[in-house]
Scaffold this motif. Structure first.
Motif, PDB file in Angstrom:
ATOM      1  N   ARG A 288       0.804  -1.230   0.000  1.00 40.87           N
ATOM      2  CA  ARG A 288       0.000   0.000   0.000  1.00 40.87           C
ATOM      3  C   ARG A 288       0.834   1.277   0.000  1.00 40.87           C
ATOM      4  O   ARG A 288       0.304   2.389  -0.054  1.00 40.87           O
ATOM      5  CB  ARG A 288      -0.923   0.035   1.213  1.00 40.87           C
ATOM      6  N   THR A 289       2.142   1.127   0.074  1.00 37.19           N
ATOM      7  CA  THR A 289       2.995   2.334   0.116  1.00 37.19           C
ATOM      8  C   THR A 289       3.975   2.389  -1.050  1.00 37.19           C
ATOM      9  O   THR A 289       4.462   3.452  -1.411  1.00 37.19           O
ATOM     10  CB  THR A 289       3.842   2.343   1.405  1.00 37.19           C
ATOM     11  N   GLY A 318      -3.914   7.090  -7.052  1.00 33.57           N
ATOM     12  CA  GLY A 318      -4.801   6.128  -6.379  1.00 33.57           C
ATOM     13  C   GLY A 318      -4.457   4.773  -6.976  1.00 33.57           C
ATOM     14  O   GLY A 318      -3.341   4.583  -7.484  1.00 33.57           O
ATOM     15  N   SER A 328      -5.427   0.087  -3.263  1.00 32.16           N
ATOM     16  CA  SER A 328      -5.583   1.500  -2.959  1.00 32.16           C
ATOM     17  C   SER A 328      -4.402   1.917  -2.083  1.00 32.16           C
ATOM     18  O   SER A 328      -4.051   1.209  -1.147  1.00 32.16           O
ATOM     19  CB  SER A 328      -6.901   1.652  -2.204  1.00 32.16           C
ATOM     20  N   PRO A 331      -3.842   5.763   3.059  1.00 29.58           N
ATOM     21  CA  PRO A 331      -4.201   7.180   3.119  1.00 29.58           C
ATOM     22  C   PRO A 331      -2.954   8.027   3.410  1.00 29.58           C
ATOM     23  O   PRO A 331      -2.150   7.680   4.279  1.00 29.58           O
ATOM     24  CB  PRO A 331      -5.202   7.246   4.274  1.00 29.58           C
ATOM     25  N   GLY A 332      -2.786   9.087   2.669  1.00 30.44           N
ATOM     26  CA  GLY A 332      -1.627   9.965   2.857  1.00 30.44           C
ATOM     27  C   GLY A 332      -0.530   9.759   1.835  1.00 30.44           C
ATOM     28  O   GLY A 332       0.328  10.619   1.634  1.00 30.44           O
ATOM     29  N   ASP A 376     -11.905  12.670  -5.792  1.00 25.90           N
ATOM     30  CA  ASP A 376     -11.470  11.411  -5.201  1.00 25.90           C
ATOM     31  C   ASP A 376     -10.403  11.753  -4.146  1.00 25.90           C
ATOM     32  O   ASP A 376      -9.966  12.909  -4.031  1.00 25.90           O
ATOM     33  CB  ASP A 376     -10.929  10.481  -6.308  1.00 25.90           C
ATOM     34  N   THR A 377      -9.952  10.736  -3.427  1.00 27.61           N
ATOM     35  CA  THR A 377      -8.951  10.963  -2.372  1.00 27.61           C
ATOM     36  C   THR A 377      -7.745  11.735  -2.904  1.00 27.61           C
ATOM     37  O   THR A 377      -7.177  12.578  -2.212  1.00 27.61           O
ATOM     38  CB  THR A 377      -8.459   9.591  -1.838  1.00 27.61           C
ATOM     39  N   GLU A 381      -5.839  15.021  -1.237  1.00 26.82           N
ATOM     40  CA  GLU A 381      -4.446  15.026  -0.761  1.00 26.82           C
ATOM     41  C   GLU A 381      -3.586  16.034  -1.531  1.00 26.82           C
ATOM     42  O   GLU A 381      -2.672  16.636  -0.974  1.00 26.82           O
ATOM     43  CB  GLU A 381      -3.852  13.612  -0.849  1.00 26.82           C
ATOM     44  N   ASP A 642       2.924   9.406   6.694  1.00 26.48           N
ATOM     45  CA  ASP A 642       2.994  10.846   6.979  1.00 26.48           C
ATOM     46  C   ASP A 642       4.400  11.398   6.692  1.00 26.48           C
ATOM     47  O   ASP A 642       5.369  10.660   6.531  1.00 26.48           O
ATOM     48  CB  ASP A 642       2.617  11.091   8.445  1.00 26.48           C
TER      49      ASP A 642
END
Ligand code: GAL
Length: 653
Positions: A288-289, A318, A328, A331-332, A376-377, A381, A642
């Protein structure tokens, strides 16, 4: 000024929404928009029938909103009428199958008629828009090499390859000697007999393969140059850019870059990991990263390719659609990847794409907006990133200190490693290069990736990763350098013609360290050969070299082969090491070179830009950084995904 951008396809949307799209881009913090790179069929739906009105309108609409435009030349997508009129432009794969119409990049770099068509369409675009005040840059074509399209085995390629050989070798006799064609009766009697390296019963001659690699790379250079000459003539003062792709190695990017002003690349960290990772544990950890070093490595590589000037032209917004799995992002991450590019020196970070297309091949590829236009996200961001960026612009523009470590990377060296399997059989040599890079970055240090031609003054440690063919420019610089030098396995082990040097490996590198390799072996990965030194224990795997020399090795393998030789400041590492051993080995070289290093924290990476020091958390855990620092961005508590930043007067560790 660091800028944010986006890729936009006005031809795919109703003109009634263009102005609103442009306005929303501005509100998102975007100031650069790339358009046009796949729009040939809309500009010229039939041979000689031009429709520029829509593009005029799109450009004016975007310009009116204050956006700067990067205009793409549409040569990655020859339209149907052109393919039907000139079917010979299509490339052939190595089995002779036509790579036909229906997606993109269906052209052979050697097709003369395609070059004529490209000249025509690029000239028309350059003449029409070259002086438009909003057009600030041009992108040539799109991702040379994407979908394995550098090597074509067409008739045009065969003719051009024969001509290339004729120009590069004085006579067919000399070519036969250079390639060693006496072996297996491969001698040619004339250039017109030369075959393309495909379809043979068993192994092809490495010299033949390397010549074809060089030829194919030169074809990309001349194809690109054909466009840049036109663009320079009709569009003065605009930057010329190409968008390279990550993990692409089938042509010499340094050569292509000579005709461009800025290098850019397309950063899809999750796609690359899922497509290219050969270690299931890595995939599980980073799906995911993205791997914490993949984007950074390419930022540093393309900074070298662009001679300091580089962009991210396409940043993953995304999930993508083209890897085996397309998760996906955490988040971030969209914000983190953007900040990371900026920290490595990107002038522009541009997202692919504005709105997700609900039709055709990429319908599962996210955009900043959903297909219905809702944010979208990615858009959320990016808006955050743009707000955070504004107050830091001045600090980021201050002069950056040069990294203490350089890694020399050579595209031809990588090709030679692939062709000969030297320096690590059975795995991609580029993966080992990435491990060398990771070993440095895991120590918390900034790294420059450089080419053999680059200026090397001022570094404390220079790692020569894959200079399989010695370069005089590089040798001269290393001879005069005060830096510690680490030569990796295989350096200097081949001549220009991919043969073993008459003096044996490491060939001309012997002027730096007096060793001779009198045997090399490739090993299965299950063979893990331990060796102890005063500096710790190491494990060699996949490749090892036996050295004769008066120098004392730093360790001795069980069978008596020496390990790690040093002469003055020059080290030669004569084995491919496992990942952990390589990390430990490089840590010691950094220590020797007096480079300050950090203890590795899982998934944390640092990078300084201007007077700002950044930390990125790719890892699974929340990490607490120093509480003593005033944070310019974020805070001491760094959750996964983060970013934090503080003044670079305070070191990262
Ligand atoms: C890039 C390409 C874009 C788009 C994108 C999808 O390789 O340049 O046009 O296809 O991938 O991730």
């Amino acid at each position: 000024m660091i800028k944010l951008g986006v890729c936009y396809y006005p031809e795919q949307w109703d003109p009634s929404i263009w102005a609103q799209d442009a306005q929303r881009m501005v509100e998102t913090g975007i100031s650069v928009v790339r358009i046009g790179e796949f729009a040939w069929s809309r500009i010229e739906p039939n041979s000689g029938e031009y429709h520029f009105e829509w593009l005029d309108q799109a450009i004016d609409t975007l310009a009116k909103a204050g956006l700067e435009i990067v205009l793409g030349t549409p040569t990655a997508t020859p339209p149907k009428w052109l393919v039907d009129q000139f079917p010979e432009i299509l490339p052939l794969d190595e089995n002779g199958a036509v790579r036909g119409f229906g997606s993109r990049r269906h052209y052979c770099f050697s097709s003369k008629v395609y070059r004529v068509e490209c000249k025509r369409i690029v000239s028309l675009l350059a003449q029409r828009y070259g002086n438009h005040p909003a057009v600030v840059a041009w992108q040539t074509d799109n991702e040379y090499g994407c979908h394995d399209t550098i090597f074509s085995y067409s008739v045009a390629a065969k003719v051009a390859f024969r001509q290339w050989c004729d120009e590069h070798y004085e006579s067919i006799e000399l070519l036969n000697v250079a390639w060693g064609n006496v072996f297996w009766s491969m001698e040619y009697q004339g250039f017109e007999e030369i075959e393309l390296p495909t379809g043979a019963v068993t192994e092809l001659n490495p010299a033949h393969q390397l010549a074809f690699w060089r030829f194919s790379s030169d074809q990309v250079v001349s194809f690109n140059k054909l466009q840049t000459e036109i663009l320079r003539k009709h569009s003065p003062g605009r930057s010329l850019i190409h968008n390279y792709m990550g993990n692409f190695l089938s042509f010499d990017h340094f050569d292509v870059a000579k005709d461009l002003d800025i290098a850019s690349w397309d950063s899809y960290p999750l796609g690359f990991l899922d497509r290219d990772a050969n270690d299931p544990d890595e995939l599980k950890k980073w799906y995911r990263t993205g791997h914490p070093d993949t984007a950074a490595l390419h930022h540093d590589l393309y900074r070298a390719v662009g001679d300091g000037r580089w962009w991210v032209m396409e940043q993953q917004p995304g999930p993508v659609n083209w890897a085996p799995h397309n998760p996906s992002p955490l988040p971030g991450m969209v914000r983190l990847w953007g900040w990371e590019a900026i920290a490595h020196g990107a002038e522009v970070v541009s997202y692919f794409r504005w709105r997700q297309a609900p039709f055709a091949q990429e319908q599962n590829h996210a955009g900043l907006l959903l297909p219905d236009g809702a944010p979208d996200t990615g858009a959320i961001e990016v808006t955050q990133l743009s707000k955070e960026l504004e107050p830091l612009q001045a600090l980021l523009a201050q002069s950056t200190t040069k990294p203490a470590v350089a890694i020399v990377f050579d595209y031809i060296g990588n090709a030679v490693q692939d062709i000969t399997s030297v320096a690590g059989a059975n795995h991609r040599p580029y993966d080992y290069f990435a491990q060398i890079y990771s070993a440095c970055r895991g120590c918390g240090i900034d790294v420059d990736i450089v080419g053999a031609h680059s200026e090397l003054a001022g570094y404390k440690l220079i790692i020569v990763a894959n200079q399989m063919i010695a370069s005089d420019t590089l040798l001269a610089q290393l001879q005069n350098s005060d830096a510690q030098v680490l030569l990796m396995t295989g350096c200097g082990s081949r001549t220009e013609e991919c043969a073993i040097p008459s003096s044996l490996a490491p060939g001309d590198f012997r002027s730096l360290i007096n060793i001779t390799i009198n045997r090399s072996e490739s090993l299965p990965e299950c063979a893990q050969l331990p060796v102890s030194t005063a500096n710790g224990n190491y494990i060699a795997s996949t490749w090892r070299e036996r050295i004769v020399t008066d120098l004392e090795p730093k360790g001795v393998f069980e069978d008596g082969w020496g390990f790690h030789y040093v002469q003055g400041k020059v080290h030669y590492l004569n084995a491919v090491l496992t990942k952990l051993s390589l990390q430990q080995f490089i840590r010691h070289r950094l220590d020797d070179a007096d480079v300050a290093i950090c203890d590795e924290i899982d998934g944390i990476r640092y990078r300084a830009c201007g007077s700002v020091q950044f930390a990125f958390n790719y890892g699974p855990d929340t990490v607490t950084l120093s509480e003593q620092t005033d944070y310019l961005l974020g805070q001491a508590r760094l959750v996964p995904g983060d970013v934090a930043a503080w003044s670079s007067d305070i070191s990262a560790c």
